[in-house]
Design an enzyme around this catalytic site. Structure first.
Site, mmCIF file in Angstrom:
data_model
loop_
_atom_site.group_PDB
_atom_site.id
_atom_site.type_symbol
_atom_site.label_atom_id
_atom_site.label_comp_id
_atom_site.label_asym_id
_atom_site.label_seq_id
_atom_site.Cartn_x
_atom_site.Cartn_y
_atom_site.Cartn_z
ATOM 1 N N HIS A 185 -7.132 -16.711 95.154
ATOM 2 C CA HIS A 185 -6.627 -16.001 96.329
ATOM 3 C C HIS A 185 -7.150 -16.651 97.619
ATOM 4 O O HIS A 185 -6.371 -16.960 98.526
ATOM 5 C CB HIS A 185 -7.063 -14.535 96.253
ATOM 6 C CG HIS A 185 -6.564 -13.695 97.381
ATOM 7 N ND1 HIS A 185 -5.420 -12.943 97.299
ATOM 8 C CD2 HIS A 185 -7.058 -13.484 98.637
ATOM 9 C CE1 HIS A 185 -5.221 -12.305 98.443
ATOM 10 N NE2 HIS A 185 -6.209 -12.614 99.265
ATOM 11 N N GLU A 186 -8.469 -16.857 97.663
ATOM 12 C CA GLU A 186 -9.072 -17.432 98.871
ATOM 13 C C GLU A 186 -8.672 -18.895 99.045
ATOM 14 O O GLU A 186 -8.501 -19.363 100.171
ATOM 15 C CB GLU A 186 -10.601 -17.306 98.796
ATOM 16 C CG GLU A 186 -11.121 -15.884 98.783
ATOM 17 C CD GLU A 186 -10.750 -15.107 100.037
ATOM 18 O OE1 GLU A 186 -10.520 -15.738 101.094
ATOM 19 O OE2 GLU A 186 -10.680 -13.868 99.965
ATOM 20 N N HIS A 218 -5.450 -19.032 100.955
ATOM 21 C CA HIS A 218 -5.667 -18.928 102.411
ATOM 22 C C HIS A 218 -6.195 -20.252 102.965
ATOM 23 O O HIS A 218 -5.745 -20.732 104.024
ATOM 24 C CB HIS A 218 -6.697 -17.825 102.712
ATOM 25 C CG HIS A 218 -6.217 -16.438 102.417
ATOM 26 N ND1 HIS A 218 -4.970 -15.983 102.781
ATOM 27 C CD2 HIS A 218 -6.844 -15.389 101.806
ATOM 28 C CE1 HIS A 218 -4.841 -14.727 102.412
ATOM 29 N NE2 HIS A 218 -5.956 -14.340 101.808
#
Length: 592
Positions: free
Chosen positions: A27-28, A31
């Site tokens: 997820h990170e 980003h």
């Protein structure tokens, strides 16, 4: 003092760290990589939390490995409202809104990518599970298969003239309700036998719309009445709940069906006549009435085992299902199940079966001195065991299990099933959150595997991800409308427990849980609710329409709203998690 509890806890922590770590890191990373591509300055990308164990600076970004491997973080310059801003073009809030939208949605997107890649890997490594046999293992009395005269051990070779090579073919071919006749060819004792059945009025052919079943059914809820049926002639109406028959309470679908099926008498000359039945019914307003019905008598095929008439009243109904009915596989239309060799595929680590020495590829031969020839019989012996309760503890009698090991050695051991409270998606448990005590010894069937190749893995993985998304959205929709209990929600403790549980079942189930959790994490983060990524995307979209950014005060208010929403939700999930453990019972014992 045994070290087993500590070893088990350490193992669960390890599985939990892997599950949460992978989902959050991907997820990170989403980003991070999109922030880099869109021109934002990324100060740090970290794997884990807490003290830094290792760090390395490259191209203006510090990459670090931290002590606690429970996720990760990405620090983009200018993303923190309290950070001192210079107005540089690479600061987060100076980026064009569309760039910021790409950055925030990249995290959830990568969760979907992670799930998809895991599914592809699983299909390539393990293949697609299917049921290779076409031999019948169980023919319940009253089912279509029994009515047609199908026997245990019959091998289905064709349905409606089309050859069958696996149970999947049978399931697909028999599920077509558009034909007037249903033809099955079976091989029995070396001979080909053809069975035919004229199909009754099918549900899809009825002109009237069904009455929608209540979320929590009491007894058996009638959704439709078939035309010219005994039920219609007796005045039975859709929308009624049958509470009892002849004074006997109806608790589930099986009891309702079995009572009607047995409502006949056999005369000395061998003829059968239907008995009169008194139905105590309740309408949607709560008023009760009694309806007297005499079922219609249908004779099955001459070779039906056992031979007896089939009673029909001509209704379509909903109701509670038994745990055994839910957990035991069967075929919806024919009502028969495949003969599955009782060979074990997976043994749960630390389970009663594993402690007794049972391993993969062992074949169950006997349980309590009764021969076992079908996997359904294994399930029936385990799930059918009587469970006793003392306080908050559940237990069941031990089983004498005999099995054949892969090296053809016979073994016998006394195995006491472990009883745990589980959420089984019956109508009652979905509505109330009720959990049922389920006995288990920690074994799973050895499934047949089909190599579907790269193209098949790519396609099937996409279907798995979209199906998971659809299931999650339906679940949340029913949750918000009150059709599903909030008790079914779980938080970090539930994730910890399921991580350990799935890990002990082996790599395939463990990877499947990581993929499912990653899909859920990605989907939830797209919701337009602070502080999820979807809410930020909505805000930046508003900025695009307004053609001016939000003020710092507006951003702070936005953050406070998110904080006010997430904190109560977090504590609620923690409460739900603790309610599933023995903690509350332990505290109650101390007080009272």
């Amino acid at each position: 003092m045994s070290i087993e509890p500590f070893t088990s806890a350490f193992t669960s922590i390890f599985y939990f760290a892997v599950v949460l770590g992978l989902a959050v890191i991907f997820h990170e990373w989403g980003h991070f990589i999109v922030a880099k591509l869109t021109g934002a300055k990324v100060d740090e990308f970290a794997v884990g939390f807490g003290k830094k164990l290792f760090k390395y600076n490259w191209h203006g970004t510090e990459y670090s490995l931290r002590l606690l491997p429970l996720g990760g973080l990405v620090k983009i310059r200018g993303m923190d409202p309290e950070e001192e801003l210079t107005g540089a073009e690479w600061e987060y809030l100076q980026l064009a809104p569309w760039r910021r939208i790409l950055i925030v949605v990249a995290g959830p997107f990568m969760n979907f990518v992670l799930a998809y890649l895991i599914y592809v890997l699983m299909f390539l490594v393990f293949g697609q599970s299917y049921t290779a046999t076409t031999t019948i293992g169980q023919v319940p009395v009253g089912s279509w298969g029994w009515e047609m005269g199908l026997h245990n051990g019959d091998k289905i070779t064709a349905i409606n003239g089309q050859a069958t090579e696996s149970w999947n073919d049978i399931n697909l071919l028999q599920s077509d309700p558009s034909q007037e006749k249903f033809t099955i060819t079976v091989e029995r004792d070396g001979q080909a036998i053809t069975k035919e059945k004229t199909l009754p009025t099918m549900i899809n052919d009825l002109e009237t719309d069904p009455i929608e079943s209540p979320d929590l059914v009491e007894g058996a809820f009638i959704t439709r009445i078939l035309p010219d049926s005994p039920a219609e002639k007796a005045g039975l109406k859709p929308g009624l709940s049958v509470l009892s028959i002849d004074g006997i309470k109806i608790n589930n679908r099986a009891e309702f069906s079995n009572y009607i099926a047995s409502s006949f008498e056999k005369a000395p000359d061998g003829t059968f006549t239907a008995k009169e039945m008194n139905f105590l019914c309740k309408d949607l307003q709560g008023a009760t009435q009694t309806v007297t019905i005499t079922a219609g008598v249908t004779q099955p095929a001459e070779d039906a085992l056992p031979y007896q008439p089939k009673m029909r009243i001509g209704i379509v109904y909903d109701g509670e299902v038994t745990i055994q009915e839910y957990l035991t596989p069967s075929l919806a239309l024919l009502g028969v199940s495949p003969k599955l060799s009782p060979v074990i595929g997976t043994v749960k680590e630390g389970s009663p079966a594993a402690n007794a020495g049972i391993t993969s590829d062992c074949r169950i031969v006997q349980i309590n001195n009764e021969p076992i020839d079908d996997w359904v019989e294994v399930l029936q012996r385990i799930y059918g065991a009587e469970i006793t309760q003392e306080g908050d503890a559940y237990s069941t009698a031990p089983l004498e299990v005999t099995w054949l090991s892969p090296d053809n050695q016979m073994h016998t051991a006394t195995i006491t099933p472990q009883v745990t409270l589980q959420n089984i998606p019956t109508p009652t448990s979905l509505k109330t959150g009720k959990r049922y005590p389920i006995a288990s010894i920690g074994i799973d069937l050895k499934a047949d595997r089909m190599n579907i190749g790269v193209l098949g893995a790519v396609t099937m993985s996409w279907n798995k991800v979209t199906h998971s998304c659809g299931f999650m959205l339906k679940f949340l929709g029913k949750l918000f409308t009150g059709n599903i209990s909030h008790k079914l929600l779980g938080g970090p403790i539930a994730i910890y427990q399921i991580s350990g549980e799935s890990g002990r079942w082996g790599m395939e189930r463990f990877l499947g849980f990581i993929a499912l959790l990653s899909v859920n994490l990605g989907l939830i983060n797209l919701f337009p609710i602070p502080p999820f990524d979807g809410a930020h995307a909505v805000i930046y979209s508003i900025e695009t329409v307004r053609r001016k950014p939000l003020t710092m005060k507006q951003m702070e208010t936005f953050g406070k709203i998110g904080f006010a929403l997430i904190i109560p939700l977090f504590f609620f999930l923690i409460y739900n998690d603790l309610a599933r453990t023995d903690l509350f019972s332990w505290i109650k014992g101390l007080i009272f």
